[in-house]
Design a protein around this motif. Sequence first.
Motif, PDB file in Angstrom:
ATOM      1  N   ARG A   3    -103.957  11.919 -35.588  1.00  0.00           N
ATOM      2  CA  ARG A   3    -103.290  11.844 -37.254  1.00  0.00           C
ATOM      3  C   ARG A   3    -103.427  10.651 -37.926  1.00  0.00           C
ATOM      4  O   ARG A   3    -103.314   9.485 -37.167  1.00  0.00           O
ATOM      5  CB  ARG A   3    -101.964  12.256 -36.954  1.00  0.00           C
ATOM      6  N   GLU A 163     -85.396  18.452 -39.144  1.00  0.00           N
ATOM      7  CA  GLU A 163     -85.996  19.106 -40.166  1.00  0.00           C
ATOM      8  C   GLU A 163     -84.838  19.253 -40.993  1.00  0.00           C
ATOM      9  O   GLU A 163     -83.647  19.523 -40.572  1.00  0.00           O
ATOM     10  CB  GLU A 163     -86.512  20.704 -39.789  1.00  0.00           C
ATOM     11  N   ARG A 167     -84.319  23.743 -37.925  1.00  0.00           N
ATOM     12  CA  ARG A 167     -85.077  24.537 -36.836  1.00  0.00           C
ATOM     13  C   ARG A 167     -85.823  23.382 -36.136  1.00  0.00           C
ATOM     14  O   ARG A 167     -86.296  22.150 -36.589  1.00  0.00           O
ATOM     15  CB  ARG A 167     -85.956  25.457 -37.164  1.00  0.00           C
ATOM     16  N   ILE A 168     -86.264  23.364 -34.672  1.00  0.00           N
ATOM     17  CA  ILE A 168     -86.919  22.553 -33.901  1.00  0.00           C
ATOM     18  C   ILE A 168     -88.236  23.174 -34.211  1.00  0.00           C
ATOM     19  O   ILE A 168     -88.713  24.077 -33.795  1.00  0.00           O
ATOM     20  CB  ILE A 168     -86.525  22.670 -32.606  1.00  0.00           C
ATOM     21  N   THR A 169     -89.280  22.143 -34.553  1.00  0.00           N
ATOM     22  CA  THR A 169     -90.626  22.527 -35.005  1.00  0.00           C
ATOM     23  C   THR A 169     -91.526  21.487 -34.131  1.00  0.00           C
ATOM     24  O   THR A 169     -91.171  20.441 -33.691  1.00  0.00           O
ATOM     25  CB  THR A 169     -90.980  22.379 -36.588  1.00  0.00           C
ATOM     26  N   ASP A 170     -92.920  21.808 -34.343  1.00  0.00           N
ATOM     27  CA  ASP A 170     -94.043  21.133 -33.369  1.00  0.00           C
ATOM     28  C   ASP A 170     -93.952  19.749 -34.465  1.00  0.00           C
ATOM     29  O   ASP A 170     -94.279  18.676 -33.872  1.00  0.00           O
ATOM     30  CB  ASP A 170     -95.101  21.758 -33.494  1.00  0.00           C
ATOM     31  N   ARG A 171     -93.797  19.871 -35.690  1.00  0.00           N
ATOM     32  CA  ARG A 171     -94.163  18.528 -36.469  1.00  0.00           C
ATOM     33  C   ARG A 171     -92.758  17.536 -36.253  1.00  0.00           C
ATOM     34  O   ARG A 171     -92.972  16.323 -36.076  1.00  0.00           O
ATOM     35  CB  ARG A 171     -94.395  18.831 -37.795  1.00  0.00           C
ATOM     36  N   ARG A 173     -91.276  17.332 -33.273  1.00  0.00           N
ATOM     37  CA  ARG A 173     -91.662  16.840 -32.142  1.00  0.00           C
ATOM     38  C   ARG A 173     -92.763  15.870 -31.942  1.00  0.00           C
ATOM     39  O   ARG A 173     -92.866  14.860 -31.280  1.00  0.00           O
ATOM     40  CB  ARG A 173     -92.074  18.033 -31.119  1.00  0.00           C
ATOM     41  N   GLU A 174     -93.650  15.966 -32.960  1.00  0.00           N
ATOM     42  CA  GLU A 174     -94.603  14.881 -33.076  1.00  0.00           C
ATOM     43  C   GLU A 174     -94.247  13.590 -33.745  1.00  0.00           C
ATOM     44  O   GLU A 174     -94.478  12.633 -33.220  1.00  0.00           O
ATOM     45  CB  GLU A 174     -95.762  15.388 -34.080  1.00  0.00           C
ATOM     46  N   CYS A 176     -91.001  12.660 -33.277  1.00  0.00           N
ATOM     47  CA  CYS A 176     -90.299  12.088 -32.345  1.00  0.00           C
ATOM     48  C   CYS A 176     -91.165  11.428 -31.382  1.00  0.00           C
ATOM     49  O   CYS A 176     -90.777  10.351 -30.830  1.00  0.00           O
ATOM     50  CB  CYS A 176     -89.702  13.368 -31.631  1.00  0.00           C
ATOM     51  N   ARG A 177     -92.302  11.877 -31.016  1.00  0.00           N
ATOM     52  CA  ARG A 177     -93.128  11.305 -29.911  1.00  0.00           C
ATOM     53  C   ARG A 177     -93.798   9.823 -30.596  1.00  0.00           C
ATOM     54  O   ARG A 177     -93.619   8.948 -29.887  1.00  0.00           O
ATOM     55  CB  ARG A 177     -94.530  12.046 -29.989  1.00  0.00           C
ATOM     56  N   VAL A 187     -85.326  14.889 -30.853  1.00  0.00           N
ATOM     57  CA  VAL A 187     -85.339  16.131 -32.105  1.00  0.00           C
ATOM     58  C   VAL A 187     -84.067  16.822 -32.115  1.00  0.00           C
ATOM     59  O   VAL A 187     -83.346  17.207 -31.188  1.00  0.00           O
ATOM     60  CB  VAL A 187     -86.471  16.884 -32.049  1.00  0.00           C
TER      61      VAL A 187
END
Length: 352
Positions: A3, A163, A167-171, A173-174, A176-177, A187
């Motif tokens: 990314r 968000e 809601r907990i989303t993939d983005r 989490r990204e 957060c990483r 998250v």
Amino acid sequence: MGRKIAIMGAGAVGAYCGAHMVREGEDVTFIDAWPEHVEKMRQGLHITGTTPEEEFTVPVRALHLNEVQQLSKEAPIDIAFVCPKSYDTAWSTMMIAQYLAPGGFVVSLQNCMNEETIAGVVGWGKTLGCIASQISVELYEPAHVHRGVKKGGAAHTVFRVGEVHGRITDRAREVCRLVAYGDSAKVTDNLWGERWSKLVANCMQNGLSACTGMSGNEMVKTDAIRHFSARLGSEAIRIGQALGYALEDILHIDPEVLARAGEGDAEATKAVDAQRLAEAGKRAGGQRPSMGQDMVKGRRTEIEFLNGFVVRKGAEVGLQARANATLTDLVKKVERGELKADPKHITELRLN
């Protein structure tokens, strides 16, 4: 991996987080308005902390504002961390928004509550928030960020990514990483509660440092200032509750206990005093909160986005915030040069 990331406003927090990302191999471009800082970063961004293991220097790509147009010839930005002072949020977001990928988004990695401002530029669907809790970083000189407290690790989660819809989303989490390279992260499904809780903590410390000239530890160890700080926090907590936010612990203190301490409850005051004095004993002595640093450097403060924001939100729900209003006025007078920073502004204050 892969990314493309932008740090818009490479101050203490943005530079600290971005440097850790670069060290781990992420593709990061730093953009800042301070020419000397940009030039020095190109030679290497230097990070120091409370232990030798935290020190490193990493070469980074840094752009002056007038060079941002170069991004139009490159792959678009996937994640833009907007990290300037709150008063620069709108134009910073507008500048980087035109270089976002179709699925790109903006993360507010700032003090204060700026998600609405960002959403006004890119839309709510492209807006996330990230709180940096008790990170205590300072841009000591161009391209040198120092962190004055030990890393949070398991004892304290520093970064909270969320968000706006909860809601907990993939983005999420990204993001957060990415920030977890710098310290512990999670998250959250409670962005607004986390945001207001951090706002309360900032309202209790930043403006006080700006108008007194004192470090965080000095303020905590001065009874009158520590107790006034609790009143600031109490007002902000009650307003946050009236707004419907689910508040988290503030400075490792239950918000209800802190609110009661600020309202004069003796038992709560004793508990809050003990916790805050214990925490002060763990920190480096001379670290100033960010607004205290800004005042020393002659920079504009964020007082209207912290204590002033609390006053305005209180008016919306019919609650007065007299202590926060008084502090806002004092900080603005010091900022304008009408007063000099002095602990007496608080220790001699008479406020019913």
